[in-house]
Design a protein around this motif. Structure first.
Motif, PDB file in Angstrom:
ATOM      1  N   ALA A 272       0.842  -1.205   0.000  1.00  0.00           N
ATOM      2  CA  ALA A 272       0.000   0.000   0.000  1.00  0.00           C
ATOM      3  C   ALA A 272       0.870   1.244   0.000  1.00  0.00           C
ATOM      4  O   ALA A 272       0.538   2.241  -0.665  1.00  0.00           O
ATOM      5  CB  ALA A 272      -0.926  -0.006   1.205  1.00  0.00           C
ATOM      6  N   GLY A 273       1.975   1.235   0.718  1.00  0.00           N
ATOM      7  CA  GLY A 273       2.878   2.388   0.724  1.00  0.00           C
ATOM      8  C   GLY A 273       3.467   2.656  -0.645  1.00  0.00           C
ATOM      9  O   GLY A 273       3.525   3.804  -1.089  1.00  0.00           O
TER      10      GLY A 273
ATOM     11  N   LEU B  25       2.617   5.938  -3.015  1.00  0.00           N
ATOM     12  CA  LEU B  25       3.661   6.855  -3.477  1.00  0.00           C
ATOM     13  C   LEU B  25       3.495   7.175  -4.953  1.00  0.00           C
ATOM     14  O   LEU B  25       3.896   8.249  -5.408  1.00  0.00           O
ATOM     15  CB  LEU B  25       5.043   6.254  -3.212  1.00  0.00           C
ATOM     16  CG  LEU B  25       5.514   6.303  -1.765  1.00  0.00           C
ATOM     17  CD1 LEU B  25       6.848   5.596  -1.622  1.00  0.00           C
ATOM     18  CD2 LEU B  25       5.613   7.724  -1.259  1.00  0.00           C
ATOM     19  N   VAL B  26       2.887   6.265  -5.715  1.00  0.00           N
ATOM     20  CA  VAL B  26       2.643   6.483  -7.142  1.00  0.00           C
ATOM     21  C   VAL B  26       1.374   7.299  -7.356  1.00  0.00           C
ATOM     22  O   VAL B  26       1.329   8.181  -8.211  1.00  0.00           O
ATOM     23  CB  VAL B  26       2.561   5.135  -7.886  1.00  0.00           C
ATOM     24  CG1 VAL B  26       2.188   5.322  -9.334  1.00  0.00           C
ATOM     25  CG2 VAL B  26       3.869   4.384  -7.760  1.00  0.00           C
TER      26      VAL B  26
ATOM     27  N   PRO C   4      -7.056   6.235  -2.035  1.00  0.00           N
ATOM     28  CA  PRO C   4      -8.299   5.538  -2.379  1.00  0.00           C
ATOM     29  C   PRO C   4      -8.959   4.909  -1.149  1.00  0.00           C
ATOM     30  O   PRO C   4      -8.383   4.871  -0.059  1.00  0.00           O
ATOM     31  CB  PRO C   4      -7.845   4.467  -3.373  1.00  0.00           C
ATOM     32  CG  PRO C   4      -6.400   4.282  -3.124  1.00  0.00           C
ATOM     33  CD  PRO C   4      -5.888   5.554  -2.529  1.00  0.00           C
ATOM     34  N   ARG C   5     -10.168   4.425  -1.351  1.00  0.00           N
ATOM     35  CA  ARG C   5     -10.939   3.847  -0.244  1.00  0.00           C
ATOM     36  C   ARG C   5     -10.294   2.601   0.339  1.00  0.00           C
ATOM     37  O   ARG C   5     -10.400   2.348   1.528  1.00  0.00           O
ATOM     38  CB  ARG C   5     -12.351   3.505  -0.710  1.00  0.00           C
ATOM     39  CG  ARG C   5     -13.174   4.722  -1.013  1.00  0.00           C
ATOM     40  CD  ARG C   5     -14.552   4.322  -1.319  1.00  0.00           C
ATOM     41  NE  ARG C   5     -15.286   4.498  -0.071  1.00  0.00           N
ATOM     42  CZ  ARG C   5     -16.574   4.364   0.040  1.00  0.00           C
ATOM     43  NH1 ARG C   5     -17.275   4.015  -1.003  1.00  0.00           N
ATOM     44  NH2 ARG C   5     -17.175   4.560   1.179  1.00  0.00           N
ATOM     45  N   PHE C   6      -9.632   1.790  -0.506  1.00  0.00           N
ATOM     46  CA  PHE C   6      -9.042   0.564   0.018  1.00  0.00           C
ATOM     47  C   PHE C   6      -7.938   0.872   1.038  1.00  0.00           C
ATOM     48  O   PHE C   6      -7.716   0.099   1.966  1.00  0.00           O
ATOM     49  CB  PHE C   6      -8.506  -0.330  -1.112  1.00  0.00           C
ATOM     50  CG  PHE C   6      -7.100  -0.020  -1.531  1.00  0.00           C
ATOM     51  CD1 PHE C   6      -6.028  -0.638  -0.901  1.00  0.00           C
ATOM     52  CD2 PHE C   6      -6.845   0.882  -2.540  1.00  0.00           C
ATOM     53  CE1 PHE C   6      -4.736  -0.351  -1.280  1.00  0.00           C
ATOM     54  CE2 PHE C   6      -5.558   1.167  -2.933  1.00  0.00           C
ATOM     55  CZ  PHE C   6      -4.494   0.549  -2.295  1.00  0.00           C
TER      56      PHE C   6
ATOM     57  N   PRO D 170      -0.754  15.887   2.423  1.00  0.00           N
ATOM     58  CA  PRO D 170      -0.671  15.836   0.955  1.00  0.00           C
ATOM     59  C   PRO D 170       0.118  14.634   0.442  1.00  0.00           C
ATOM     60  O   PRO D 170       0.609  13.823   1.210  1.00  0.00           O
ATOM     61  CB  PRO D 170       0.019  17.142   0.582  1.00  0.00           C
ATOM     62  CG  PRO D 170       0.233  17.905   1.807  1.00  0.00           C
ATOM     63  CD  PRO D 170      -0.201  17.095   2.965  1.00  0.00           C
ATOM     64  N   HIS D 171       0.313  14.586  -0.845  1.00  0.00           N
ATOM     65  CA  HIS D 171       0.704  13.407  -1.623  1.00  0.00           C
ATOM     66  C   HIS D 171       1.734  12.441  -1.035  1.00  0.00           C
ATOM     67  O   HIS D 171       1.391  11.304  -0.818  1.00  0.00           O
ATOM     68  CB  HIS D 171       1.146  13.806  -3.020  1.00  0.00           C
ATOM     69  CG  HIS D 171       1.903  12.755  -3.748  1.00  0.00           C
ATOM     70  ND1 HIS D 171       1.378  11.510  -4.001  1.00  0.00           N
ATOM     71  CD2 HIS D 171       3.153  12.734  -4.238  1.00  0.00           C
ATOM     72  CE1 HIS D 171       2.271  10.784  -4.639  1.00  0.00           C
ATOM     73  NE2 HIS D 171       3.349  11.515  -4.802  1.00  0.00           N
ATOM     74  N   PRO D 172       2.957  12.757  -0.783  1.00  0.00           N
ATOM     75  CA  PRO D 172       3.850  11.641  -0.450  1.00  0.00           C
ATOM     76  C   PRO D 172       3.654  11.081   0.944  1.00  0.00           C
ATOM     77  O   PRO D 172       4.028   9.948   1.226  1.00  0.00           O
ATOM     78  CB  PRO D 172       5.252  12.248  -0.599  1.00  0.00           C
ATOM     79  CG  PRO D 172       5.083  13.684  -0.347  1.00  0.00           C
ATOM     80  CD  PRO D 172       3.702  14.020  -0.866  1.00  0.00           C
ATOM     81  N   TRP D 173       3.017  11.816   1.851  1.00  0.00           N
ATOM     82  CA  TRP D 173       2.947  11.398   3.251  1.00  0.00           C
ATOM     83  C   TRP D 173       2.101  10.169   3.520  1.00  0.00           C
ATOM     84  O   TRP D 173       2.485   9.350   4.380  1.00  0.00           O
ATOM     85  CB  TRP D 173       2.531  12.560   4.132  1.00  0.00           C
ATOM     86  CG  TRP D 173       3.612  13.593   4.185  1.00  0.00           C
ATOM     87  CD1 TRP D 173       3.585  14.821   3.620  1.00  0.00           C
ATOM     88  CD2 TRP D 173       4.891  13.443   4.783  1.00  0.00           C
ATOM     89  NE1 TRP D 173       4.779  15.461   3.839  1.00  0.00           N
ATOM     90  CE2 TRP D 173       5.606  14.631   4.558  1.00  0.00           C
ATOM     91  CE3 TRP D 173       5.521  12.415   5.489  1.00  0.00           C
ATOM     92  CZ2 TRP D 173       6.891  14.827   5.006  1.00  0.00           C
ATOM     93  CZ3 TRP D 173       6.804  12.607   5.948  1.00  0.00           C
ATOM     94  CH2 TRP D 173       7.479  13.804   5.706  1.00  0.00           C
ATOM     95  N   PRO D 174       0.951   9.948   2.858  1.00  0.00           N
ATOM     96  CA  PRO D 174       0.238   8.681   3.117  1.00  0.00           C
ATOM     97  C   PRO D 174       1.065   7.451   2.738  1.00  0.00           C
ATOM     98  O   PRO D 174       1.090   6.467   3.483  1.00  0.00           O
ATOM     99  CB  PRO D 174      -1.016   8.792   2.255  1.00  0.00           C
ATOM    100  CG  PRO D 174      -1.253  10.240   2.108  1.00  0.00           C
ATOM    101  CD  PRO D 174       0.115  10.856   2.051  1.00  0.00           C
TER     102      PRO D 174
END
Length: 84
Positions: free
Chosen positions: A7-8, A12-13, A18-20, A66-70
């Motif tokens: 998932a990580g 990153l891409v 998303p919900r999953f 924002p983007h890269p952190w999740p």
């Protein structure tokens, strides 16, 4: 643990969460809850439930960024679980 790394890498891409990924976070919440219940009723102090709780709290904080952190949050959770 493998799901956290996958998932990580996927997050990153991708640019949005998303919900999953949120459902997977719920599964890690359940894991941390079961670990805390084990600590409460078994009486043994093990590092895994505390690491899971720390990792889930960190991931909840990073999934809203924002983007890269999740993606980084899922990778850090995987590293915490691998470290144990």
């Amino acid at each position: 643990m493998a799901l956290a790394f996958l998932a990580g890498a996927y997050l990153l891409v991708k640019r949005q969460v998303p919900r999953f990924a949120r459902a997977l976070l719920g599964l890690y919440d359940l894991n941390a809850l079961l670990g805390l219940l084990y600590l409460a009723f078994a009486g043994k102090v093990l590092p895994h439930p505390l690491l899971a709780l720390f990792g889930v709290a960190l991931l909840h904080a990073l999934i809203k960024r924002p983007h890269p952190w999740p993606g980084i949050g899922f990778l850090l959770l995987g590293l915490l679980l691998l470290w144990h």
